[in-house]
Write a protein that holds these residues in place. Structure first.
Motif, PDB file in Angstrom:
ATOM      1  N   PRO A   1      -0.920   3.153 -11.205  1.00 13.45           N
ATOM      2  CA  PRO A   1      -2.122   3.017 -10.356  1.00 13.45           C
ATOM      3  C   PRO A   1      -2.930   1.894 -10.538  1.00 13.45           C
ATOM      4  N   ALA A   2      -2.689   1.344 -11.649  1.00 10.50           N
ATOM      5  CA  ALA A   2      -3.749   0.337 -12.258  1.00 10.50           C
ATOM      6  C   ALA A   2      -3.770  -0.936 -11.444  1.00 10.50           C
ATOM      7  N   GLY A   3      -5.027  -1.276 -11.432  1.00 15.16           N
ATOM      8  CA  GLY A   3      -5.375  -2.489 -10.320  1.00 15.16           C
ATOM      9  C   GLY A   3      -5.299  -2.079  -9.002  1.00 15.16           C
ATOM     10  N   LYS A   4      -5.093  -0.932  -8.499  1.00 13.38           N
ATOM     11  CA  LYS A   4      -5.143  -0.507  -7.052  1.00 13.38           C
ATOM     12  C   LYS A   4      -6.491   0.282  -7.027  1.00 13.38           C
ATOM     13  N   ARG A   5      -6.798   0.193  -5.660  1.00 13.59           N
ATOM     14  CA  ARG A   5      -7.987   1.230  -5.225  1.00 13.59           C
ATOM     15  C   ARG A   5      -7.324   2.216  -4.626  1.00 13.59           C
ATOM     16  N   ALA A   6      -8.086   3.440  -4.772  1.00 10.97           N
ATOM     17  CA  ALA A   6      -7.651   4.756  -4.527  1.00 10.97           C
ATOM     18  C   ALA A   6      -8.591   5.374  -3.355  1.00 10.97           C
ATOM     19  N   TYR A   7      -8.087   5.695  -2.268  1.00 11.43           N
ATOM     20  CA  TYR A   7      -8.730   6.289  -0.970  1.00 11.43           C
ATOM     21  C   TYR A   7      -8.402   7.491  -0.689  1.00 11.43           C
ATOM     22  N   LEU A   8      -9.257   8.525  -0.612  1.00 11.57           N
ATOM     23  CA  LEU A   8      -8.610   9.886  -0.063  1.00 11.57           C
ATOM     24  C   LEU A   8      -8.981   9.956   1.444  1.00 11.57           C
ATOM     25  N   LEU A   9      -8.160  10.207   2.436  1.00 11.43           N
ATOM     26  CA  LEU A   9      -8.364  10.190   3.680  1.00 11.43           C
ATOM     27  C   LEU A   9      -8.612  11.797   4.094  1.00 11.43           C
TER      28      LEU A   9
ATOM     29  N   ALA B   1       0.831  -1.179   0.056  1.00 12.92           N
ATOM     30  CA  ALA B   1       0.091   0.057   0.183  1.00 12.92           C
ATOM     31  C   ALA B   1       0.780   1.131   0.162  1.00 12.92           C
ATOM     32  N   GLU B   2       0.471   2.198  -0.735  1.00  9.41           N
ATOM     33  CA  GLU B   2       1.150   3.437  -0.956  1.00  9.41           C
ATOM     34  C   GLU B   2       0.462   4.652  -0.255  1.00  9.41           C
ATOM     35  N   ARG B   3       1.066   5.438   0.522  1.00  8.06           N
ATOM     36  CA  ARG B   3       0.279   6.664   1.318  1.00  8.06           C
ATOM     37  C   ARG B   3       1.027   7.886   0.947  1.00  8.06           C
ATOM     38  N   ILE B   4       0.169   8.711   0.108  1.00  2.00           N
ATOM     39  CA  ILE B   4       0.666  10.014  -0.360  1.00  2.00           C
ATOM     40  C   ILE B   4       0.312  10.993   0.268  1.00  2.00           C
ATOM     41  N   ASP B   5       1.229  11.850   0.999  1.00  2.00           N
ATOM     42  CA  ASP B   5       0.763  13.243   1.621  1.00  2.00           C
ATOM     43  C   ASP B   5       0.319  14.204   0.799  1.00  2.00           C
TER      44      ASP B   5
ATOM     45  N   VAL C   1      -4.467  15.348   5.166  1.00  5.60           N
ATOM     46  CA  VAL C   1      -4.943  14.794   4.279  1.00  5.60           C
ATOM     47  C   VAL C   1      -3.785  13.846   3.413  1.00  5.60           C
ATOM     48  N   GLU C   2      -4.353  12.562   3.143  1.00  4.70           N
ATOM     49  CA  GLU C   2      -3.551  11.925   2.221  1.00  4.70           C
ATOM     50  C   GLU C   2      -4.345  10.906   1.209  1.00  4.70           C
ATOM     51  N   LEU C   3      -3.619  10.484   0.311  1.00  5.33           N
ATOM     52  CA  LEU C   3      -4.155   9.496  -0.727  1.00  5.33           C
ATOM     53  C   LEU C   3      -3.620   8.299  -0.451  1.00  5.33           C
ATOM     54  N   VAL C   4      -4.444   7.035  -0.403  1.00  2.00           N
ATOM     55  CA  VAL C   4      -3.967   6.063  -0.286  1.00  2.00           C
ATOM     56  C   VAL C   4      -4.368   5.008  -1.437  1.00  2.00           C
ATOM     57  N   LEU C   5      -3.148   4.149  -1.804  1.00  2.00           N
ATOM     58  CA  LEU C   5      -3.444   3.137  -2.839  1.00  2.00           C
ATOM     59  C   LEU C   5      -3.257   1.786  -2.236  1.00  2.00           C
ATOM     60  N   SER C   6      -4.183   0.953  -2.666  1.00  2.00           N
ATOM     61  CA  SER C   6      -3.940  -0.280  -2.150  1.00  2.00           C
ATOM     62  C   SER C   6      -4.311  -1.243  -3.165  1.00  2.00           C
TER      63      SER C   6
END
Length: 308
Positions: free
Chosen positions: A85-93, A2-6, A189-194
């Motif tokens: 990002p293909a195949g990963k779910r993206a979430y805004l936290l 999982a990747e977390r982007i500030d 705030v962060e973007l999470v790719l899982s």
């Protein structure tokens, strides 16, 4: 992994009149100019730093800050779609929005908020561009337009609408503070790719911190994105105590619990009574030896007691 982007940097803000009509449209009504914003933060501080608002805690300046609570406050920033990002779910936290928020990504409505004390998460997979630039837009509406009064509790002579706002009550005015309704993106705030699984939360609780041995309970919340159950391994530590757990995850959110014992751990003391020591908390999620996600933070170990 999982990747977390500030996403805390690069925000701008403006204020606008409260718009009628379609509230789902990302269009501010007669906005002012866009100015750089500090996130996490509060618009009063941003305005003061630009000389647009006098310090409300000096003289009667607070009376001249009432206009802030009557406007809509808009925030925007751009960010590039992360590589592959293909195949990963993206979430805004949003770890904190103060308070009545509406969130859009690339013009698509993601959701709304109405509680400054909660963390809000939005599935942004469909709204995120496959490549290139994305625009994230947030509207924070005045409390007077967002508060919904429960008719079973009306009329309210003293407390008014504040009872129905999940917002710091002192900002409505108190015997220790003037009325000054805070507003802003108040926490990170962060973007999470899982890809297949992610750790969504870790809760650490403990017994009497003054005991020679302190029992610590760890709850790890894991979201499994696969279609079939899967066996996973979790490991981590609290301070100097290691822990491991095996679990079978089912699609959706799962809770895995374990515990460790700390022997005379360093404690967190109030100012003037000792050091404010923080200890490390770590959790790792793996499948077949491949790490899928990790969580790290620091906590204070202390016992609070009401003595009457």
């Amino acid at each position: 992994m999982a990747e977390r982007i500030d996403l805390n940097a690069g925000w701008q803000f403006t204020w606008a009149e409260v718009a009628g009509g379609d509230r789902d449209k990302p269009e501010p009504k007669r906005p002012s100019e866009w100015l750089d914003a500090v996130v996490p933060g509060d618009v009063h501080i941003d305005l003061m730093q630009r000389g647009l608002l006098e310090d409300p805690f000096v003289g009667d300046n607070v009376d001249h800050a009432v206009w802030v609570e009557r406007k809509e406050w808009w925030f925007k920033r751009e960010f590039e779609t992360p590589a592959a990002p293909a195949g990963k779910r993206a979430y805004l936290l949003f770890h904190g929005l103060d308070t009545y928020g509406t969130v859009w990504l690339n013009g698509k409505l993601l959701g709304r908020t109405d509680n400054m004390f909660l963390r809000y998460e939005f599935d942004a997979t469909e709204a995120l561009n496959e490549s290139g630039t994305n625009e994230l837009l947030v509207r924070l509406s005045p409390p007077r337009t967002g508060i919904e009064i429960d008719p079973d509790h009306a009329p309210l002579d003293w407390t008014g609408v504040r009872l129905f706002a999940r917002k710091a009550q002192m900002s409505f005015g108190w015997d220790i503070a003037p009325r000054l309704l805070t507003v802003g993106i108040s926490r990170p705030v962060e973007l999470v790719l899982s890809e297949t699984a992610r750790i969504t939360d870790v809760l650490v609780t403990h017994g009497d911190a003054t005991a020679p041995e302190v029992e610590v309970h760890i709850d790890v919340e894991v979201e499994w994105l696969g279609d079939e159950p899967a066996k996973v391994s979790l490991s981590g530590r609290v301070h100097d105590a290691q822990w491991q757990a095996e679990a079978e995850l089912t699609p959706g959110v799962n809770l895995i619990s374990t515990s460790v014992t700390l022997r005379e751990p360093p404690l967190w003391w109030p100012l003037g009574y000792g050091e404010q020591t923080l200890v490390d908390v770590e959790a790792s999620l793996a499948v077949d030896g491949r790490e899928l996600d990790a969580h790290r933070r620091r906590i204070g170990i202390r016992t609070l007691e009401l003595v009457q």
